[in-house]
Design a protein around this motif. Sequence first.
Motif, PDB file in Angstrom:
ATOM      1  N   MET A   1       0.946  -1.255  -0.074  1.00  0.00           N
ATOM      2  CA  MET A   1      -0.097  -0.037   0.027  1.00  0.00           C
ATOM      3  C   MET A   1       0.797   1.339  -0.010  1.00  0.00           C
ATOM      4  SD  MET A   1      -2.957  -1.025   2.690  1.00  0.00           S
ATOM      5  CE  MET A   1      -1.701  -1.421   4.109  1.00  0.00           C
ATOM      6  N   ILE A   2       0.460   2.110  -0.880  1.00  0.00           N
ATOM      7  CA  ILE A   2       1.371   3.525  -0.915  1.00  0.00           C
ATOM      8  C   ILE A   2       0.464   4.705  -0.572  1.00  0.00           C
ATOM      9  CG2 ILE A   2       2.585   4.844  -2.415  1.00  0.00           C
ATOM     10  CD1 ILE A   2       3.399   2.369  -3.811  1.00  0.00           C
ATOM     11  N   GLY A   3       0.778   5.305   0.445  1.00  0.00           N
ATOM     12  CA  GLY A   3      -0.170   6.455   0.736  1.00  0.00           C
ATOM     13  C   GLY A   3      -1.407   6.289   1.083  1.00  0.00           C
ATOM     14  N   GLN A   4      -1.580   4.991   1.785  1.00  0.00           N
ATOM     15  CA  GLN A   4      -3.018   4.734   2.198  1.00  0.00           C
ATOM     16  C   GLN A   4      -2.858   4.437   3.559  1.00  0.00           C
ATOM     17  OE1 GLN A   4      -5.917   4.616   0.173  1.00  0.00           O
ATOM     18  NE2 GLN A   4      -4.418   5.338  -1.518  1.00  0.00           N
ATOM     19  N   PRO A   5      -4.367   4.674   4.181  1.00  0.00           N
ATOM     20  CA  PRO A   5      -4.083   4.323   5.800  1.00  0.00           C
ATOM     21  C   PRO A   5      -3.702   2.921   6.094  1.00  0.00           C
ATOM     22  CG  PRO A   5      -6.195   5.420   5.111  1.00  0.00           C
ATOM     23  CD  PRO A   5      -5.411   5.044   3.699  1.00  0.00           C
ATOM     24  N   PRO A   6      -2.652   2.821   7.045  1.00  0.00           N
ATOM     25  CA  PRO A   6      -2.143   1.461   7.451  1.00  0.00           C
ATOM     26  C   PRO A   6      -3.090   0.627   8.200  1.00  0.00           C
ATOM     27  CG  PRO A   6      -1.368   3.250   8.883  1.00  0.00           C
ATOM     28  CD  PRO A   6      -2.157   3.706   7.794  1.00  0.00           C
ATOM     29  N   ALA A  58      14.042   7.231 -10.050  1.00  0.00           N
ATOM     30  CA  ALA A  58      14.239   6.126 -10.439  1.00  0.00           C
ATOM     31  C   ALA A  58      14.415   5.445  -9.012  1.00  0.00           C
ATOM     32  CB  ALA A  58      15.510   5.833 -11.265  1.00  0.00           C
ATOM     33  N   GLU A  59      15.262   5.916  -7.991  1.00  0.00           N
ATOM     34  CA  GLU A  59      15.604   5.402  -6.677  1.00  0.00           C
ATOM     35  C   GLU A  59      14.287   5.154  -6.087  1.00  0.00           C
ATOM     36  OE1 GLU A  59      18.637   4.489  -5.325  1.00  0.00           O
ATOM     37  OE2 GLU A  59      19.018   4.300  -7.329  1.00  0.00           O
ATOM     38  N   VAL A  60      13.450   6.296  -6.106  1.00  0.00           N
ATOM     39  CA  VAL A  60      12.287   6.361  -5.559  1.00  0.00           C
ATOM     40  C   VAL A  60      11.303   5.098  -6.007  1.00  0.00           C
ATOM     41  CG1 VAL A  60       9.953   7.554  -4.781  1.00  0.00           C
ATOM     42  CG2 VAL A  60      12.237   8.603  -4.876  1.00  0.00           C
ATOM     43  N   ALA A  61      11.340   5.073  -7.326  1.00  0.00           N
ATOM     44  CA  ALA A  61      10.342   3.896  -7.885  1.00  0.00           C
ATOM     45  C   ALA A  61      10.895   2.771  -7.609  1.00  0.00           C
ATOM     46  CB  ALA A  61      10.389   4.310  -9.394  1.00  0.00           C
ATOM     47  N   PHE A  62      12.229   2.373  -7.617  1.00  0.00           N
ATOM     48  CA  PHE A  62      12.570   1.031  -7.145  1.00  0.00           C
ATOM     49  C   PHE A  62      12.253   0.720  -5.935  1.00  0.00           C
ATOM     50  CE2 PHE A  62      15.997  -1.588  -5.277  1.00  0.00           C
ATOM     51  CZ  PHE A  62      15.623  -2.548  -5.737  1.00  0.00           C
ATOM     52  N   ARG A 112       7.593  12.608 -12.001  1.00  0.00           N
ATOM     53  CA  ARG A 112       8.376  11.720 -12.849  1.00  0.00           C
ATOM     54  C   ARG A 112       8.001  10.179 -12.109  1.00  0.00           C
ATOM     55  NH1 ARG A 112      11.908  15.963 -13.175  1.00  0.00           N
ATOM     56  NH2 ARG A 112      13.425  15.853 -14.997  1.00  0.00           N
ATOM     57  N   LEU A 113       7.133  10.158 -11.124  1.00  0.00           N
ATOM     58  CA  LEU A 113       6.567   8.944 -10.304  1.00  0.00           C
ATOM     59  C   LEU A 113       5.341   8.498 -11.060  1.00  0.00           C
ATOM     60  CD1 LEU A 113       7.330   9.755  -6.813  1.00  0.00           C
ATOM     61  CD2 LEU A 113       8.612   8.436  -8.229  1.00  0.00           C
ATOM     62  N   ALA A 114       5.244   7.365 -11.319  1.00  0.00           N
ATOM     63  CA  ALA A 114       3.884   6.729 -11.909  1.00  0.00           C
ATOM     64  C   ALA A 114       2.657   6.760 -11.038  1.00  0.00           C
ATOM     65  CB  ALA A 114       4.184   5.206 -12.315  1.00  0.00           C
ATOM     66  N   SER A 115       3.038   6.743  -9.523  1.00  0.00           N
ATOM     67  CA  SER A 115       1.902   6.958  -8.899  1.00  0.00           C
ATOM     68  C   SER A 115       2.276   7.983  -7.772  1.00  0.00           C
ATOM     69  CB  SER A 115       1.589   5.860  -8.087  1.00  0.00           C
ATOM     70  OG  SER A 115       2.653   5.138  -7.357  1.00  0.00           O
ATOM     71  N   PRO A 116       1.340   8.802  -7.231  1.00  0.00           N
ATOM     72  CA  PRO A 116       1.543   9.826  -6.212  1.00  0.00           C
ATOM     73  C   PRO A 116       2.038   9.361  -4.677  1.00  0.00           C
ATOM     74  CG  PRO A 116      -0.697   9.727  -6.396  1.00  0.00           C
ATOM     75  CD  PRO A 116      -0.247   8.791  -7.494  1.00  0.00           C
ATOM     76  N   LEU A 117       3.167  10.136  -4.467  1.00  0.00           N
ATOM     77  CA  LEU A 117       3.622   9.646  -2.898  1.00  0.00           C
ATOM     78  C   LEU A 117       4.136  11.081  -2.297  1.00  0.00           C
ATOM     79  CD1 LEU A 117       4.474   7.352  -1.496  1.00  0.00           C
ATOM     80  CD2 LEU A 117       6.957   7.418  -2.447  1.00  0.00           C
TER      81      LEU A 117
END
Length: 344
Positions: A1-6, A58-62, A112-117
Motif C-alpha cells: 500500500m502506498i499513501g493509504q491508511p495502514p 528512479a531510486e524512489v520508484a525502485f 516523474r513517479l507513476a503513482s503519487p507519493l
Amino acid sequence: MIGQPPSPSSQLLAIGIDLGATKIASVLVTETGTVLEAHHRPTLPQRGPAAVLDDLAAEVAFLMERALAQGGTLLGVGIGSPGQVNPLEGSVRNAVNLGWQEVFLVREVQARLASPLPIWIEKDTNAAALGEYYWGAGQGCEDFVFLGIGSGLGGGIIAHGDLVRGADGNAAEVGHIALDPQQGRPCACGLRGCVETVVSGPGLVAITQRLLAAGAHPTRLAMVDLDAHAVVQAAAEGDALAQAALDEMAAAFTTLVAYILGLLNPARIVIGGGLGLAVFEPLRAYLERELPHRVLAASYRNLRIVRSQLENPALGAACLVWQARRTHLSKGGDAKGTRDDTIV
C-alpha cells in the motif's frame, strides 16, 4: 500500500534519500530504523539537474516496488539536499556543489513517479540531525546540535525534540558565519572568512599549504599528494606541521562551538561528517581544553561532545517522514507532505 491508511498489522515504511555532490544514497526503512534495502549511485551533477532528478525518481520508484513486495505501508519519502532548501515549497536554491541555481525538487520528482507519493525535503544537515535524534547519538536528548565536517561545514539544531528551521529555513548555516570578514579566505558563498574556509577538508588543506609555504614546521607532507586524508594521517603520526594545521582548524571550530553554547546551551554537540569523524578525538580534546576560556561555565557544565552514530545519511532523510507523522499525529491531524498529500 502506498499513501493509504495502514492496516493494524501493516508494517510502516519510509524511503530516505541523501542527495550529495558525489553520490545519491537511498534506503527503505522501518519506523524502528531497520534498513530493508540500501542503494547508492553516482550523482554526476555535470549532466545537469534533469538527469539527476531522473535518477532520484528512479531510486524512489525502485524502493516503492520493494515496499510493495514487503507488504508494508509506504508513508512517503524524505530527501536531504545541499543548498538552501525551502521545505514548504519543496525547492532547492544555490546548491553550489550540484551546480543548481533553483530546482523545485519535490514537484520535479513527483512528476516523474507513476503513482503519487508524499515527499518532504530538508537541507542535508537538518536531516542528519533528525537521524541522530531518532537512531543515533542524539537518542534520548531533546536539545542538541549536529555539526558535520566534510567537504564543507553544516549544522542542524534539535530543540525540544524538533528541528529549528528559522524564519526562512536557513537556521544553523554555521559554515557561513564569517570569523574574519576582512582578511579571511574567500568562500564559495561569496563572503570572506567563513568558518567553512577553515573547518572543512579544503580548509584544512589550505591551512597546510600556507604553513608549508612559510616553512615554519618540520614535515614530510611536502613529499606526498596533499589532501585532507594525508594531513590527518600525518598528524596522527606526529608530523609537526600537520598537527599545527589541525590545531588551527580546531581553534576556529572551538570559536564556533562557543558561539553555539552561548546562544543555545545544548546538552550535546554531535560531530559527524567524514572529516569530523576522522579527527573527532583531537577535536574533542581541544574543545574540552579551550571552552572554559571561551564561554560561561553554566553554558557547558553539562555538555557532552559525542561522535555521530548514523551509519547511512539516507537514514536521516527517512526520519523526515517519521517526524512529519509524529508532528501531525500529536496535533490530532493527518501527516501531510509538501503538496498536502495525506498519508495516514
